[in-house]
Design a protein around this motif. Structure first.
Motif, PDB file in Angstrom:
ATOM      1  N   MET A 159     -15.271  29.464 -56.528  1.00 21.25           N
ATOM      2  CA  MET A 159     -16.401  28.790 -55.900  1.00 21.25           C
ATOM      3  C   MET A 159     -16.261  27.277 -56.035  1.00 21.25           C
ATOM      4  SD  MET A 159     -20.398  29.747 -56.535  1.00 21.25           S
ATOM      5  CE  MET A 159     -21.758  28.896 -55.729  1.00 21.25           C
ATOM      6  N   THR A 160     -16.349  26.565 -54.906  1.00 22.68           N
ATOM      7  CA  THR A 160     -16.177  25.115 -54.901  1.00 22.68           C
ATOM      8  C   THR A 160     -17.496  24.364 -54.735  1.00 22.68           C
ATOM      9  OG1 THR A 160     -15.826  25.103 -52.508  1.00 22.68           O
ATOM     10  CG2 THR A 160     -13.875  25.327 -53.918  1.00 22.68           C
ATOM     11  N   GLY A 161     -18.535  25.051 -54.267  1.00 12.93           N
ATOM     12  CA  GLY A 161     -19.817  24.408 -54.032  1.00 12.93           C
ATOM     13  C   GLY A 161     -20.750  25.340 -53.297  1.00 12.93           C
ATOM     14  N   PHE A 162     -21.871  24.801 -52.841  1.00 14.02           N
ATOM     15  CA  PHE A 162     -22.879  25.639 -52.202  1.00 14.02           C
ATOM     16  C   PHE A 162     -23.720  24.803 -51.254  1.00 14.02           C
ATOM     17  CE2 PHE A 162     -25.550  23.384 -55.022  1.00 14.02           C
ATOM     18  CZ  PHE A 162     -26.862  23.558 -54.612  1.00 14.02           C
ATOM     19  N   PHE A 163     -24.496  25.481 -50.395  1.00 22.05           N
ATOM     20  CA  PHE A 163     -25.550  24.821 -49.622  1.00 22.05           C
ATOM     21  C   PHE A 163     -26.541  25.875 -49.145  1.00 22.05           C
ATOM     22  CE2 PHE A 163     -22.124  25.686 -46.606  1.00 22.05           C
ATOM     23  CZ  PHE A 163     -22.771  26.254 -45.514  1.00 22.05           C
ATOM     24  N   SER A 164     -27.743  25.413 -48.833  1.00 27.76           N
ATOM     25  CA  SER A 164     -28.783  26.299 -48.314  1.00 27.76           C
ATOM     26  C   SER A 164     -29.091  25.921 -46.874  1.00 27.76           C
ATOM     27  CB  SER A 164     -30.059  26.199 -49.155  1.00 27.76           C
ATOM     28  OG  SER A 164     -30.656  24.915 -49.000  1.00 27.76           O
ATOM     29  N   ILE A 165     -29.537  26.883 -46.083  1.00 30.20           N
ATOM     30  CA  ILE A 165     -30.056  26.609 -44.742  1.00 30.20           C
ATOM     31  C   ILE A 165     -31.347  27.409 -44.557  1.00 30.20           C
ATOM     32  CG2 ILE A 165     -27.879  25.980 -43.636  1.00 30.20           C
ATOM     33  CD1 ILE A 165     -27.657  28.798 -42.562  1.00 30.20           C
ATOM     34  N   ARG A 166     -32.290  26.786 -43.846  1.00 31.50           N
ATOM     35  CA  ARG A 166     -33.581  27.451 -43.614  1.00 31.50           C
ATOM     36  C   ARG A 166     -34.156  26.950 -42.293  1.00 31.50           C
ATOM     37  NH1 ARG A 166     -38.586  25.548 -45.295  1.00 31.50           N
ATOM     38  NH2 ARG A 166     -37.617  24.169 -46.851  1.00 31.50           N
ATOM     39  N   GLU A 167     -34.645  27.882 -41.477  1.00 27.75           N
ATOM     40  CA  GLU A 167     -35.238  27.514 -40.197  1.00 27.75           C
ATOM     41  C   GLU A 167     -36.651  26.985 -40.435  1.00 27.75           C
ATOM     42  OE1 GLU A 167     -35.263  29.238 -35.645  1.00 27.75           O
ATOM     43  OE2 GLU A 167     -35.537  30.667 -37.290  1.00 27.75           O
ATOM     44  N   ILE A 168     -36.925  25.772 -39.957  1.00 28.09           N
ATOM     45  CA  ILE A 168     -38.245  25.163 -40.152  1.00 28.09           C
ATOM     46  C   ILE A 168     -39.065  25.136 -38.861  1.00 28.09           C
ATOM     47  CG2 ILE A 168     -37.658  23.799 -42.178  1.00 28.09           C
ATOM     48  CD1 ILE A 168     -37.108  21.421 -40.340  1.00 28.09           C
ATOM     49  N   GLU A 169     -38.388  25.148 -37.721  1.00 24.17           N
ATOM     50  CA  GLU A 169     -39.010  25.303 -36.411  1.00 24.17           C
ATOM     51  C   GLU A 169     -38.060  26.142 -35.572  1.00 24.17           C
ATOM     52  OE1 GLU A 169     -40.329  21.719 -34.447  1.00 24.17           O
ATOM     53  OE2 GLU A 169     -40.613  20.702 -36.376  1.00 24.17           O
ATOM     54  N   LYS A 170     -38.514  26.568 -34.408  1.00 22.70           N
ATOM     55  CA  LYS A 170     -37.660  27.384 -33.548  1.00 22.70           C
ATOM     56  C   LYS A 170     -36.361  26.645 -33.236  1.00 22.70           C
ATOM     57  CE  LYS A 170     -36.770  30.877 -30.765  1.00 22.70           C
ATOM     58  NZ  LYS A 170     -36.504  32.242 -31.280  1.00 22.70           N
ATOM     59  N   GLY A 171     -35.255  27.172 -33.759  1.00 25.74           N
ATOM     60  CA  GLY A 171     -33.944  26.601 -33.496  1.00 25.74           C
ATOM     61  C   GLY A 171     -33.581  25.392 -34.336  1.00 25.74           C
ATOM     62  N   ILE A 172     -34.498  24.908 -35.169  1.00 21.88           N
ATOM     63  CA  ILE A 172     -34.232  23.730 -36.006  1.00 21.88           C
ATOM     64  C   ILE A 172     -34.134  24.162 -37.467  1.00 21.88           C
ATOM     65  CG2 ILE A 172     -35.037  21.457 -36.743  1.00 21.88           C
ATOM     66  CD1 ILE A 172     -36.517  21.213 -34.099  1.00 21.88           C
ATOM     67  N   TYR A 173     -33.032  23.826 -38.076  1.00 21.08           N
ATOM     68  CA  TYR A 173     -32.780  24.210 -39.464  1.00 21.08           C
ATOM     69  C   TYR A 173     -32.714  22.967 -40.349  1.00 21.08           C
ATOM     70  CZ  TYR A 173     -31.561  29.076 -38.339  1.00 21.08           C
ATOM     71  OH  TYR A 173     -31.594  30.384 -37.944  1.00 21.08           O
ATOM     72  N   THR A 174     -33.001  23.189 -41.624  1.00 22.58           N
ATOM     73  CA  THR A 174     -32.788  22.143 -42.618  1.00 22.58           C
ATOM     74  C   THR A 174     -31.907  22.684 -43.729  1.00 22.58           C
ATOM     75  OG1 THR A 174     -33.873  20.467 -43.986  1.00 22.58           O
ATOM     76  CG2 THR A 174     -34.796  22.686 -44.090  1.00 22.58           C
ATOM     77  N   SER A 175     -31.269  21.780 -44.451  1.00 25.60           N
ATOM     78  CA  SER A 175     -30.488  22.129 -45.627  1.00 25.60           C
ATOM     79  C   SER A 175     -31.039  21.310 -46.787  1.00 25.60           C
ATOM     80  CB  SER A 175     -29.002  21.817 -45.404  1.00 25.60           C
ATOM     81  OG  SER A 175     -28.242  22.176 -46.535  1.00 25.60           O
ATOM     82  N   ALA A 176     -31.889  21.935 -47.590  1.00 26.36           N
ATOM     83  CA  ALA A 176     -32.598  21.213 -48.649  1.00 26.36           C
ATOM     84  C   ALA A 176     -31.724  20.956 -49.864  1.00 26.36           C
ATOM     85  CB  ALA A 176     -33.845  22.000 -49.060  1.00 26.36           C
ATOM     86  N   LEU A 177     -30.760  21.832 -50.095  1.00 33.69           N
ATOM     87  CA  LEU A 177     -29.942  21.735 -51.301  1.00 33.69           C
ATOM     88  C   LEU A 177     -28.485  22.021 -50.973  1.00 33.69           C
ATOM     89  CD1 LEU A 177     -32.357  23.713 -53.599  1.00 33.69           C
ATOM     90  CD2 LEU A 177     -31.565  21.413 -54.125  1.00 33.69           C
ATOM     91  N   GLY A 178     -27.604  21.347 -51.666  1.00 34.23           N
ATOM     92  CA  GLY A 178     -26.181  21.597 -51.482  1.00 34.23           C
ATOM     93  C   GLY A 178     -25.357  20.607 -52.276  1.00 34.23           C
ATOM     94  N   GLY A 179     -24.110  20.952 -52.485  1.00 32.55           N
ATOM     95  CA  GLY A 179     -23.237  20.035 -53.200  1.00 32.55           C
ATOM     96  C   GLY A 179     -21.910  20.682 -53.561  1.00 32.55           C
ATOM     97  N   THR A 180     -20.939  19.839 -53.839  1.00 33.12           N
ATOM     98  CA  THR A 180     -19.615  20.283 -54.253  1.00 33.12           C
ATOM     99  C   THR A 180     -19.515  20.207 -55.771  1.00 33.12           C
ATOM    100  OG1 THR A 180     -18.687  19.436 -52.193  1.00 33.12           O
ATOM    101  CG2 THR A 180     -17.135  19.876 -53.980  1.00 33.12           C
ATOM    102  N   PHE A 181     -18.937  21.210 -56.384  1.00 38.86           N
ATOM    103  CA  PHE A 181     -18.793  21.215 -57.834  1.00 38.86           C
ATOM    104  C   PHE A 181     -17.861  20.083 -58.279  1.00 38.86           C
ATOM    105  CE2 PHE A 181     -19.688  26.073 -58.239  1.00 38.86           C
ATOM    106  CZ  PHE A 181     -21.000  25.840 -57.878  1.00 38.86           C
ATOM    107  N   MET A 182     -18.103  19.596 -59.489  1.00 36.62           N
ATOM    108  CA  MET A 182     -17.422  18.418 -60.014  1.00 36.62           C
ATOM    109  C   MET A 182     -15.896  18.519 -59.904  1.00 36.62           C
ATOM    110  SD  MET A 182     -18.212  15.468 -61.295  1.00 36.62           S
ATOM    111  CE  MET A 182     -19.858  15.675 -61.998  1.00 36.62           C
TER     112      MET A 182
END
Length: 240
Positions: A159-182
């Motif tokens: 595992m090198t890192g992670f990110f989240s995706i979440r739909e906030i409106e129809k067809g529009i997504y946000t990524s609130a958290l994410g990052g590459t491991f040190m």
């Protein structure tokens, strides 16, 4: 002007917390009066100001607020990205899949080791490193409860890192958290630059997200992958 009782941060820090957002059309004197009033009810106030309102930044400095970061906001319309051969090799070297419980254990260990210690809490002398770590743990679980999808990057099964995706409106997504491991940052990998492709796979039309200017590695990765900057908020805090 929006004032929110930040119950999530009360859970994290054990004190009364508020999130305040000043808006483009707010009246300076009204903001000044309201900020003085809410100091009676809160121990810690995080305050966001549109970068265009320089008059408000002077005003909050007079009220003893301390500048901690800028939040830069970006969007991506999910178009195909033109990369250099090196960038493409790095991009193709990372495989993306959804995280399971074991992956969350790995992520939490990475957080506990201080891998993501660039946020405004970890850099605040009034808070401890433990408070920052607790905040990240709780924030991740809150996003899970909101229905966010957490994805991991891997190279040869690691595992090198992670990110989240979440739909906030129809067809529009946000990524609130994410990052590459040190371990993987020096190699130029940016796991969450894979985010547009994952949003597109799920039928999304646009991706929006915010990044602290304390995290220049991530900002460079976003610009290289043709994210478009939209606006900036100055962030101030006050320990009453």
């Amino acid at each position: 002007m929006k004032v929110v009782n930040a119950l999530w941060d009360k859970r994290n820090f054990g004190i009364e917390c508020a999130e305040v957002e000043l808006e483009l059309n707010d009246d300076r004197d009204t903001c000044h009066k309201t900020l003085k009033e809410i100091e009676k009810d809160y121990d810690y106030i995080a305050l966001k100001i549109p970068s265009l309102r320089t008059d408000l930044t002077w005003m909050v400095s007079e009220l003893s607020y301390c500048f901690v970061e800028d939040m830069m906001f970006f969007e991506h319309d999910l178009h195909e990205i033109k990369r250099t051969p090196l960038q493409q090799r790095l991009y193709d070297s990372v495989t993306i899949s959804e995280m399971d419980s074991k992956d969350f254990d790995i992520l939490f260990k990475e957080i506990d080791s201080g891998s993501f210690s660039f946020d405004r809490i970890s850099n605040d002398p009034f808070f401890s490193e433990k408070a920052s770590i607790t905040r990240f743990h709780n924030w991740i679980m809150d996003e899970v409860e909101r229905g966010a999808i957490f994805l991991k990057g891997q190279i040869k099964g690691e595992m090198t890192g992670f990110f989240s995706i979440r739909e906030i409106e129809k067809g529009i997504y946000t990524s609130a958290l994410g990052g590459t491991f040190m371990k993987w940052r020096k190699g130029g990998l940016g796991t969450n630059v894979q985010t547009p492709a994952e949003v597109k796979k799920r039928g999304g039309k646009k991706l929006v997200l915010g990044v602290s200017t304390n995290n220049m590695i991530q900002i460079r990765a976003l610009i290289q992958n043709e994210f478009f900057p939209t606006y900036v908020n100055h962030v101030f805090v006050k320990h009453v």
